[in-house]
Design a protein around this motif. Structure first.
Motif, PDB file in Angstrom:
ATOM      1  N   ASN A   7       0.463   5.727   0.864  1.00  0.00           N
ATOM      2  CA  ASN A   7      -0.274   6.523   0.849  1.00  0.00           C
ATOM      3  C   ASN A   7       0.428   8.599   0.613  1.00  0.00           C
ATOM      4  OD1 ASN A   7      -2.860   4.603   2.487  1.00  0.00           O
ATOM      5  ND2 ASN A   7      -0.746   4.914   4.417  1.00  0.00           N
ATOM      6  N   SER A   8      -0.252   8.616  -0.601  1.00  0.00           N
ATOM      7  CA  SER A   8       0.324  10.244  -0.097  1.00  0.00           C
ATOM      8  C   SER A   8       0.686  11.011   1.061  1.00  0.00           C
ATOM      9  CB  SER A   8      -0.521  10.712  -1.147  1.00  0.00           C
ATOM     10  OG  SER A   8      -1.876  11.492  -0.261  1.00  0.00           O
ATOM     11  N   GLY A  31      -3.074  12.120   2.167  1.00  0.00           N
ATOM     12  CA  GLY A  31      -3.603  10.190   2.557  1.00  0.00           C
ATOM     13  C   GLY A  31      -3.352   9.789   3.654  1.00  0.00           C
ATOM     14  N   TYR A  32      -2.754  10.136   5.255  1.00  0.00           N
ATOM     15  CA  TYR A  32      -2.630   9.892   5.944  1.00  0.00           C
ATOM     16  C   TYR A  32      -0.624   9.313   5.514  1.00  0.00           C
ATOM     17  CZ  TYR A  32      -6.493   9.937   8.405  1.00  0.00           C
ATOM     18  OH  TYR A  32      -7.640  10.324   9.409  1.00  0.00           O
ATOM     19  N   GLY A  60       0.399  -1.477   0.204  1.00  0.00           N
ATOM     20  CA  GLY A  60      -0.094   0.329   0.057  1.00  0.00           C
ATOM     21  C   GLY A  60       1.027   1.160  -0.036  1.00  0.00           C
ATOM     22  N   ALA A  81      -6.823   5.528   5.660  1.00  0.00           N
ATOM     23  CA  ALA A  81      -5.788   5.441   4.515  1.00  0.00           C
ATOM     24  C   ALA A  81      -6.036   3.668   4.044  1.00  0.00           C
ATOM     25  CB  ALA A  81      -5.080   5.053   5.640  1.00  0.00           C
ATOM     26  N   CYS A  82      -5.201   3.841   2.803  1.00  0.00           N
ATOM     27  CA  CYS A  82      -4.575   2.225   2.116  1.00  0.00           C
ATOM     28  C   CYS A  82      -5.834   1.049   2.850  1.00  0.00           C
ATOM     29  CB  CYS A  82      -3.571   2.582   1.420  1.00  0.00           C
ATOM     30  SG  CYS A  82      -2.205   1.513   2.165  1.00  0.00           S
ATOM     31  N   HIS A 136      -4.719  10.385  -1.980  1.00  0.00           N
ATOM     32  CA  HIS A 136      -4.958   9.587  -2.447  1.00  0.00           C
ATOM     33  C   HIS A 136      -4.140   8.692  -1.870  1.00  0.00           C
ATOM     34  CE1 HIS A 136      -1.592  11.278  -4.649  1.00  0.00           C
ATOM     35  NE2 HIS A 136      -1.003   9.839  -5.168  1.00  0.00           N
ATOM     36  N   ASN A 137      -4.957   7.387  -2.098  1.00  0.00           N
ATOM     37  CA  ASN A 137      -4.221   5.974  -1.713  1.00  0.00           C
ATOM     38  C   ASN A 137      -4.201   5.227  -3.131  1.00  0.00           C
ATOM     39  OD1 ASN A 137      -6.559   7.552   0.738  1.00  0.00           O
ATOM     40  ND2 ASN A 137      -4.855   6.668   1.475  1.00  0.00           N
ATOM     41  N   SER A 178      -3.384   0.051  -3.534  1.00  0.00           N
ATOM     42  CA  SER A 178      -3.194  -0.884  -2.914  1.00  0.00           C
ATOM     43  C   SER A 178      -2.723  -1.538  -4.048  1.00  0.00           C
ATOM     44  CB  SER A 178      -4.501  -1.205  -2.532  1.00  0.00           C
ATOM     45  OG  SER A 178      -4.796  -0.688  -0.815  1.00  0.00           O
TER      46      SER A 178
END
Length: 338
Positions: free
Chosen positions: A167-168, A171-172, A165, A287-288, A247-248, A250
């Protein structure tokens, strides 16, 4: 010097329907992670008897209790923009101990390029970080090369529930130094089998529109697809980054979107409302991992009463406005046409 694992394009693993859990790659990761554990390199010890439950509902959300992750980890940095300059004075992966590096991974022998390191405040046992080209001091913005690193990592493992995953910032992501998360999930996630809608035929892009918070999705059925799909994924993440949209991302092993019972890697890119600054955590973040079907929690009372309905309502609650979502999807169609 740390160890090296050579990526083998002829023996990639794509299936989420197998009882085989470990191969040479997984054994190396587990052995080196256990070595780091014995050297007391983590901020806390993961409880192997961690409380776990699967929520009632169609998605079978996996929920685990992990208060130490919140109470003993390094305090996340507050970010207000998806694009934020690298700050050498803040924690980054050039400041870690060599012992925290488990091994390097690529198709050559570049021992300091793509590093697999411990997350010293792990979500689960064998939780690692993928750090590409750390000496370049890249900010937390995905690149084609980093996406390819993530694909090589996940397909080197035999484990059907291994997860990658990203996370931007906003985006956490908690650190502004390029990295992905690698985690062994305790069971299959709904993301591995959920049906997605065709979105863009030319690029074979799908749309995960089960929630108002939507995600673009791609599949990979062969190592020959790595480069092409990585470039499509980058087109989307670069667009979101340049548009300052959180954005996230996965990556999971799962079923093909297009062919029944055929194994494929699934790659999802969510676009969502930003999380600005540091906000107190009361129930759970999104998050993701949480978007994918797995939630780790701080408080026992939340663990006991969390429901799938609450999760679905909260995920819908971080969706962008319908007007902005329509614009993003139209822009992405134009990008993928090029």
């Amino acid at each position: 010097m740390w160890k090296h694992f050579k990526f083998d394009p002829h023996s990639i693993n794509l299936s989420c329907h197998t009882d085989v859990k470990l191969n040479e790659f997984d054994t190396l990761l587990h052995t080196e992670w256990d070595r780091a554990l014995a050297q007391n390199l983590f901020t806390f010890q993961i409880d192997n008897q961690v409380k776990q439950r699967v929520l009632d509902g169609d998605l079978h959300y996996i929920v685990e209790l992990n208060p130490s992750r919140y109470e003993k980890r390094r305090l996340p940095y507050a970010f207000e923009h998806v694009i934020t300059p690298f700050d050498k004075n803040k924690f980054n992966f050039n400041k870690i101990k060599n012992e925290e590096i488990l091994f390097s991974l690529d198709s050559e022998q570049q021992t300091d390029k793509h590093l697999v390191i411990i997350n010293n405040s792990p979500i689960r046992s064998y939780h690692v970080l993928l750090v590409p080209d750390r000496q370049l001091e890249q900010t937390q913005i995905s690149t084609i090369d980093s996406i390819l690193f993530a694909l090589e990592f996940i397909t080197s493992s035999a484990h059907p529930f291994i997860y990658v995953g990203f996370n931007s910032l906003c985006g956490y992501a908690s650190i502004n130094h390029l990295h992905f998360h690698g985690i062994y999930m305790p069971d299959r996630l709904f993301l591995q089998t959920i049906v997605c809608s065709p979105f863009h035929t030319k690029s074979n892009c799908y749309l995960h529109d089960f929630f108002d918070t939507e995600a673009f999705a791609f599949e990979i059925k062969s190592v020959n697809d790595f480069d092409k799909v990585a470039r499509y994924v980058y087109k989307i993440t670069n667009y979101l980054t340049q548009s300052e949209i959180a954005h996230n991302l996965s990556i999971v092993k799962g079923d093909s979107f297009s062919v029944v019972s055929e194994p494929a890697l699934r790659i999802f890119i969510w676009f969502r409302q930003p999380k600005i600054g540091i906000k107190p955590m009361d129930r759970c973040n999104f998050a993701c991992l949480e978007l994918s079907g797995y939630v780790f929690l701080r408080y026992a009372e939340v663990f006991d009463d969390l429901t799938e309905l609450e999760l679905r309502e909260n995920i819908n609650g971080i969706a962008l406005s319908s007007e902005l979502r329509i614009k993003i999807k139209e822009d992405i169609k134009h990008l993928l046409d090029q």
